[in-house]
Design a protein around this motif. Structure first.
Motif, PDB file in Angstrom:
ATOM      1  N   ILE A  23       0.839  -1.184   0.000  1.00  0.00           N
ATOM      2  CA  ILE A  23       0.000   0.000   0.000  1.00  0.00           C
ATOM      3  C   ILE A  23       0.878   1.239   0.000  1.00  0.00           C
ATOM      4  N   LYS A  24       0.491   2.221  -0.811  1.00  0.00           N
ATOM      5  CA  LYS A  24       1.244   3.463  -0.910  1.00  0.00           C
ATOM      6  C   LYS A  24       0.573   4.507  -0.030  1.00  0.00           C
ATOM      7  N   CYS A  25       1.372   5.177   0.789  1.00  0.00           N
ATOM      8  CA  CYS A  25       0.854   6.182   1.703  1.00  0.00           C
ATOM      9  C   CYS A  25       0.491   7.447   0.920  1.00  0.00           C
ATOM     10  N   PRO A  26      -0.731   7.940   1.075  1.00  0.00           N
ATOM     11  CA  PRO A  26      -1.126   9.154   0.349  1.00  0.00           C
ATOM     12  C   PRO A  26      -0.459  10.427   0.914  1.00  0.00           C
ATOM     13  N   ARG A  27       0.016  10.375   2.145  1.00  0.00           N
ATOM     14  CA  ARG A  27       0.646  11.559   2.745  1.00  0.00           C
ATOM     15  C   ARG A  27       2.079  11.744   2.269  1.00  0.00           C
ATOM     16  N   CYS A  28       2.927  10.703   2.443  1.00  0.00           N
ATOM     17  CA  CYS A  28       4.351  10.858   2.147  1.00  0.00           C
ATOM     18  C   CYS A  28       4.788  10.121   0.890  1.00  0.00           C
ATOM     19  N   GLY A  29       3.932   9.272   0.329  1.00  0.00           N
ATOM     20  CA  GLY A  29       4.253   8.571  -0.903  1.00  0.00           C
ATOM     21  C   GLY A  29       5.094   7.309  -0.718  1.00  0.00           C
ATOM     22  N   ALA A  30       5.366   6.918   0.520  1.00  0.00           N
ATOM     23  CA  ALA A  30       6.169   5.721   0.778  1.00  0.00           C
ATOM     24  C   ALA A  30       5.378   4.464   0.410  1.00  0.00           C
ATOM     25  N   LEU A  31       6.069   3.492  -0.154  1.00  0.00           N
ATOM     26  CA  LEU A  31       5.450   2.207  -0.465  1.00  0.00           C
ATOM     27  C   LEU A  31       5.656   1.283   0.721  1.00  0.00           C
ATOM     28  N   ASN A  32       4.588   0.839   1.322  1.00  0.00           N
ATOM     29  CA  ASN A  32       4.622  -0.032   2.494  1.00  0.00           C
ATOM     30  C   ASN A  32       4.307  -1.452   2.062  1.00  0.00           C
ATOM     31  N   CYS A  33       5.262  -2.351   2.266  1.00  0.00           N
ATOM     32  CA  CYS A  33       5.090  -3.769   1.937  1.00  0.00           C
ATOM     33  C   CYS A  33       5.012  -4.534   3.253  1.00  0.00           C
ATOM     34  N   LEU A  34       3.839  -5.041   3.575  1.00  0.00           N
ATOM     35  CA  LEU A  34       3.609  -5.711   4.853  1.00  0.00           C
ATOM     36  C   LEU A  34       3.306  -7.179   4.620  1.00  0.00           C
ATOM     37  N   ARG A  35       3.889  -8.022   5.452  1.00  0.00           N
ATOM     38  CA  ARG A  35       3.646  -9.461   5.394  1.00  0.00           C
ATOM     39  C   ARG A  35       3.300  -9.929   6.792  1.00  0.00           C
ATOM     40  N   ALA A  36       2.315 -10.783   6.907  1.00  0.00           N
ATOM     41  CA  ALA A  36       1.899 -11.297   8.210  1.00  0.00           C
ATOM     42  C   ALA A  36       2.980 -12.195   8.784  1.00  0.00           C
ATOM     43  N   SER A  37       3.133 -12.132  10.090  1.00  0.00           N
ATOM     44  CA  SER A  37       4.043 -13.054  10.760  1.00  0.00           C
ATOM     45  C   SER A  37       3.398 -14.429  10.825  1.00  0.00           C
ATOM     46  N   SER A  38       4.157 -15.420  11.187  1.00  0.00           N
ATOM     47  CA  SER A  38       3.629 -16.778  11.277  1.00  0.00           C
ATOM     48  C   SER A  38       2.510 -16.829  12.301  1.00  0.00           C
ATOM     49  N   PRO A  39       1.399 -17.460  11.959  1.00  0.00           N
ATOM     50  CA  PRO A  39       0.306 -17.569  12.924  1.00  0.00           C
ATOM     51  C   PRO A  39       0.687 -18.485  14.078  1.00  0.00           C
ATOM     52  N   THR A  40       0.043 -18.279  15.189  1.00  0.00           N
ATOM     53  CA  THR A  40       0.255 -19.153  16.339  1.00  0.00           C
ATOM     54  C   THR A  40      -0.239 -20.549  15.973  1.00  0.00           C
ATOM     55  N   PRO A  41       0.588 -21.572  16.155  1.00  0.00           N
ATOM     56  CA  PRO A  41       0.144 -22.921  15.775  1.00  0.00           C
ATOM     57  C   PRO A  41      -1.064 -23.360  16.597  1.00  0.00           C
ATOM     58  N   GLU A  42      -1.984 -24.005  15.922  1.00  0.00           N
ATOM     59  CA  GLU A  42      -3.173 -24.497  16.604  1.00  0.00           C
ATOM     60  C   GLU A  42      -2.809 -25.698  17.459  1.00  0.00           C
ATOM     61  N   ARG A  43      -3.477 -25.810  18.584  1.00  0.00           N
ATOM     62  CA  ARG A  43      -3.249 -26.972  19.439  1.00  0.00           C
ATOM     63  C   ARG A  43      -4.054 -28.136  18.892  1.00  0.00           C
TER      64      ARG A  43
END
Length: 63
Positions: A23-43
């Motif tokens: 997602i590109k920030c409309p204020r400063c124009g920075a491109l933000n690349c976000l990835r989810a961390s590993s989910p908590t393993p299910e028991r």
């Protein structure tokens, strides 16, 4: 839900749950690349019949 903020200026870009987000920030124009961390393993649960040695009413029997 998690706030999604720009890594450069801190502006809130949205909120939600994501696995991969660019997602590109409309204020400063920075491109933000976000990835989810590993989910908590299910028991892993033992099926009720195995936990009670084949007697499904054993948990209810409180003598």
């Amino acid at each position: 839900m998690n706030d999604i903020r720009c890594g450069s200026c801190g502006r809130k870009l949205g909120e939600g749950v994501y696995t991969l987000l660019n997602i590109k920030c409309p204020r400063c124009g920075a491109l933000n690349c976000l990835r989810a961390s590993s989910p908590t393993p299910e028991r892993h649960r033992v099926p009720l019949t195995e936990a009670n040695n084949g007697n499904p009413n054993r948990a209810l029997d409180r003598r």
